[in-house]
Motif scaffolding. Structure first.
Motif, short mmCIF file in Angstrom:
data_model
loop_
_atom_site.label_atom_id
_atom_site.label_comp_id
_atom_site.label_asym_id
_atom_site.label_seq_id
_atom_site.Cartn_x
_atom_site.Cartn_y
_atom_site.Cartn_z
N ALA A 442 0.94 -0.68 0.04
CA ALA A 442 -0.05 -0.36 -0.06
C ALA A 442 0.51 1.02 -0.13
O ALA A 442 0.67 1.84 -0.66
N LYS A 443 2.21 1.03 0.59
CA LYS A 443 2.95 2.73 0.62
C LYS A 443 3.83 2.90 -0.30
O LYS A 443 4.57 3.37 -0.46
N LEU A 444 3.81 1.33 -1.32
CA LEU A 444 4.75 2.06 -2.49
C LEU A 444 3.77 2.57 -3.46
O LEU A 444 2.63 2.13 -3.79
N ASP A 445 4.45 3.25 -4.43
CA ASP A 445 4.02 4.35 -5.69
C ASP A 445 4.29 3.23 -7.23
O ASP A 445 5.20 2.98 -7.30
N VAL A 446 3.50 1.75 -6.86
CA VAL A 446 3.73 0.86 -7.38
C VAL A 446 4.44 0.99 -9.26
O VAL A 446 4.78 1.30 -10.29
N GLU A 447 2.83 2.12 -10.05
CA GLU A 447 3.28 2.84 -10.90
C GLU A 447 4.49 4.07 -11.26
O GLU A 447 5.54 3.16 -12.51
N ALA A 448 4.72 4.49 -10.35
CA ALA A 448 6.10 5.40 -10.00
C ALA A 448 7.19 4.98 -10.34
O ALA A 448 8.24 4.11 -11.07
N LEU A 449 7.31 3.16 -10.09
CA LEU A 449 8.70 2.39 -9.50
C LEU A 449 8.62 1.57 -11.08
O LEU A 449 9.56 1.21 -11.47
N THR A 450 7.59 0.98 -11.72
CA THR A 450 7.49 0.19 -12.43
C THR A 450 8.38 1.10 -13.62
O THR A 450 8.98 0.73 -14.77
N ARG A 451 7.45 2.34 -13.86
CA ARG A 451 8.40 3.47 -14.52
C ARG A 451 9.90 3.52 -14.85
O ARG A 451 10.21 2.76 -15.84
N LEU A 452 10.12 3.10 -14.05
CA LEU A 452 11.54 3.66 -13.39
C LEU A 452 12.29 2.04 -14.01
O LEU A 452 13.36 2.74 -14.32
N ALA A 453 11.56 1.51 -13.07
CA ALA A 453 12.94 0.84 -13.64
C ALA A 453 12.32 0.29 -15.15
O ALA A 453 13.52 -0.30 -16.12
N VAL A 454 11.59 0.65 -15.71
CA VAL A 454 11.64 0.49 -17.09
C VAL A 454 12.11 1.00 -17.79
O VAL A 454 13.08 0.69 -18.85
N SER A 455 12.84 2.25 -17.06
CA SER A 455 13.52 3.07 -18.14
C SER A 455 15.19 2.93 -17.78
O SER A 455 16.08 3.21 -18.67
N GLN A 456 15.29 1.98 -16.66
CA GLN A 456 16.38 1.84 -16.15
C GLN A 456 16.82 0.52 -16.97
O GLN A 456 17.85 -0.83 -16.16
N SER A 457 16.59 0.14 -18.12
CA SER A 457 16.54 -1.54 -18.80
C SER A 457 17.25 -1.77 -19.97
O SER A 457 16.97 -0.83 -20.88
N GLU A 458 18.41 -2.28 -20.14
CA GLU A 458 18.93 -2.17 -21.26
C GLU A 458 18.47 -3.61 -22.10
O GLU A 458 17.47 -4.45 -21.65
N ALA A 459 18.75 -3.58 -23.43
CA ALA A 459 18.29 -4.05 -24.15
C ALA A 459 19.58 -5.41 -25.31
O ALA A 459 20.28 -4.12 -25.39
N LEU A 460 19.81 -6.78 -24.70
CA LEU A 460 21.03 -7.25 -25.28
C LEU A 460 20.19 -8.05 -26.24
O LEU A 460 19.59 -8.43 -26.78
N GLN A 461 20.82 -7.67 -27.47
CA GLN A 461 20.60 -8.83 -28.41
C GLN A 461 21.24 -10.61 -28.13
O GLN A 461 22.90 -9.92 -28.16
N ILE A 462 20.36 -11.46 -28.24
CA ILE A 462 21.28 -12.53 -27.72
C ILE A 462 21.64 -13.35 -29.42
O ILE A 462 20.24 -14.42 -29.39
N GLN A 463 22.35 -13.93 -30.41
CA GLN A 463 22.54 -14.43 -30.88
C GLN A 463 22.52 -15.35 -31.18
O GLN A 463 23.72 -15.87 -30.50
N LEU A 464 22.17 -16.69 -32.11
CA LEU A 464 22.12 -18.03 -32.22
C LEU A 464 23.88 -18.21 -33.40
O LEU A 464 24.07 -17.18 -33.72
N LYS A 465 24.32 -18.84 -32.26
CA LYS A 465 25.84 -18.73 -33.06
C LYS A 465 25.82 -19.81 -33.78
O LYS A 465 25.00 -20.55 -33.79
N ASN A 466 26.77 -19.37 -35.10
CA ASN A 466 27.17 -20.72 -35.72
C ASN A 466 27.45 -22.08 -35.25
O ASN A 466 28.58 -21.70 -33.99
N LEU A 467 27.06 -23.18 -35.03
CA LEU A 467 26.99 -23.85 -34.46
C LEU A 467 28.45 -25.04 -34.73
O LEU A 467 28.51 -24.80 -36.86
N GLU A 468 29.52 -25.66 -35.10
CA GLU A 468 30.66 -26.40 -35.17
C GLU A 468 29.61 -27.53 -35.83
O GLU A 468 29.29 -28.16 -35.34
N ALA A 469 30.11 -27.76 -36.60
CA ALA A 469 29.85 -28.81 -37.25
C ALA A 469 30.07 -30.02 -36.53
O ALA A 469 32.17 -29.62 -36.27
#
Ligand code: ATP
Ligand code: MG
Length: 469
Positions: A442-469
């Motif tokens: 009840a004491k948390l501002d869940v919306e503000a905290l959610t917005r904050l966390a979303v703004s502090q996220s980074e996105a990494l591309q995880i590539q499927l590597k070529n498999l060695e035969a």
């Protein structure tokens, strides 16, 4: 030949009907290097979607499972499967993939097909049930007999038996003599002059006469089954490599996997990918309370997952401020539940931005306090997207076995702290009501905290590597 066994009857196991495919349930076979090439006969006319390798070439046969049962949508599933396979084959040359009945034929366009390399490269693609290196020869009984004789040389000659025994391959079912075998023939092309029965008799006789000391017929539990399929050409093979089944990734929508560094969540992601779901993943870290090692571990797990799920985006969310605010404002015994509710809110916000339609967790009923039915009801209540929990009915042993199979286990057990372990309550409430949860935050501002966390996220591309035969 065992005394009393009727040779003619015992080598027969045929199906002239093309509809059913009984090969899927087959057990492993003697594994040998299949070097024998059929003699070069006249080129066969190419019919319909049938493969076009030169006679005597080796190509790969893969068998469809669930997809073959699809009705009007079947083409879409097949296209996605071919696309996913092509992607894995891109390091091995130019490939042509065609389909006829419930079979897929894979052959290289710009050179001979390295069948073992192809089977290795497509092994982790969902959507087919098994694959075999197949020799394709003209529709000619003499060519077939010669080819089977060469194959027999690599299976039943004393030298081959010594070599195969030394290899201790997974496919070698036995090294004790005589080696039992059967011929299984399907005559799909009815214009072929011999019936399946006659083909089996001819080839069975050829083998037992040429290698009387080292072979015997057994149609029930043979060490080796030699398969002959008479189509527009004749296809000959004896090895079947099981695949991962499922549906091709890309056909089951997109979902967001909550990926911790633990054992369960990578397995949960694998399970959803096996139903065709394309994944993104989200990891919550709390620096400096959780270290760089823990983050790298999750990135490594995402790479392992990409082997099956394909290239994926991993969102790394800085959860420290949310966590510290919760520490101040949330009663300790409700901390885990509220933490989980916050994770889901943040995961949902990013999912909506990215057009993802479901959330996925590695939760299993009763595993820990936050995974009792009441606790799950409390976390579900904040989510506006469906939450998939593919491990909900699994016990830990089952999950560990799957983690070992997919290769994530060794990474998952590296001993780095996760926020759930750093900020864990000593006595969490195991049967919270929704009212308890709402009161606790009840004491948390869940919306503000959610917005904050979303703004502090980074996105990494995880590539499927070529498999060695
Ligand atoms: P795992 O369940 O993956 O073995 P765990 O046992 O440490 O990890 P639990 O406490 O069982 O995690 O958490 C249940 C689920 O919540 C996880 O399977 C995962 O989906 C999600 N989860 C927990 N911690 C995190 C985190 N730090 N980042 C992303 N998701 C998390
Ligand atoms: Mg867990």
């Amino acid at each position: 030949m065992h005394a009393g066994e009727n040779k003619r009857d015992s080598i027969i196991s045929t199906s002239d009907a093309s509809a059913s495919d009984s090969h899927e349930s087959s057990t492993p076979f003697l594994g040998v290097d299949t070097q024998g090439k059929a003699s070069q006969g006249s080129a066969d006319p190419v019919q319909g979607n049938a493969p076009t390798a030169l006679p005597g070439d080796e190509i790969v046969l893969a068998r469809l499972g669930e997809i073959a049962l699809k009705g009007l949508n079947r083409n879409r599933f097949e296209s996605q499967l071919f696309h996913n396979m092509q992607y894995r084959l891109r390091g091995l040359g130019k490939y042509k993939i065609t389909q006829s009945d419930s079979r897929i034929w894979i052959e290289r366009k710009d050179g001979p097909t390295d069948t073992k390399a192809v089977i290795h490269a497509i092994h982790d693609v969902f959507g087919y049930v098994s694959a075999s290196p197949v020799r394709r020869i003209p529709q000619d009984m003499e060519v077939l007999r010669n080819t089977v004789a060469k194959l027999g040389e690599s299976l039943f000659s004393e030298e081959a038996i010594r070599i195969n025994a030394a290899k201790k391959s997974d496919h070698v079912r036995t090294t004790s003599l005589p080696i039992s075998f059967k011929i299984e023939c399907k005559r799909i092309e009815k214009s072929f002059p011999l019936r399946s029965y006659d083909v089996c008799c001819s080839l069975g006789d050829l083998i037992t006469e040429r290698w009387p000391e080292t072979t015997r017929v057994d149609v029930h539990q043979p060490d080796v089954t030699i398969y002959v399929e008479i189509r527009e050409s004749i296809y000959l093979y004896h090895e079947i490599y099981p695949a991962r089944k499922g549906l091709p990734v890309g056909m089951g929508g997109k979902g967001m996997l909550l990926l911790s560094g633990g054992i369960d969540s990578p397995v949960a992601g694998y399970r959803m990918a096996s139903r065709g779901m394309r994944l993104e993943a989200i990891y919550f870290h709390t620096p400096p309370y959780t270290g760089e090692d823990a983050k790298i571990k999750v990135i490594d797990l995402a790479h392992i997952l990409a082997r099956y799920a394909g290239t994926l985006t991993l969102h790394i969310v800085n959860f420290t401020e949310v966590q510290l605010t919760m520490n101040k404002l949330v009663p300790e015994d409700m901390m885990t539940i509220v933490m989980r509710r916050m994770m889901l809110r943040i995961a949902e916000a990013i999912s909506r931005e990215r057009g993802l339609k479901a959330l996925i967790t590695g939760e299993s009923l009763g595993q820990v306090a936050s995974q009792t039915l009441e606790a799950l009801v409390c976390t579900d209540a904040v989510a506006g997207l469906p939450i998939f929990r593919p491990l909900i009915g699994c016990d830990k042993d089952e999950t560990v076995a799957l983690a070992q199979d997919i290769g994530s286990f060794e990474t998952s057990i590296l001993p780095y702290e996760d926020c759930c372990t750093v900020f864990v309550a000593k006595h969490p409430k195991t049967h919270p009501s929704l009212e308890n949860a709402e009161k606790a935050e009840a004491k948390l501002d869940v919306e503000a905290l959610t917005r904050l966390a979303v703004s502090q996220s980074e996105a990494l591309q995880i590539q499927l590597k070529n498999l060695e035969a």
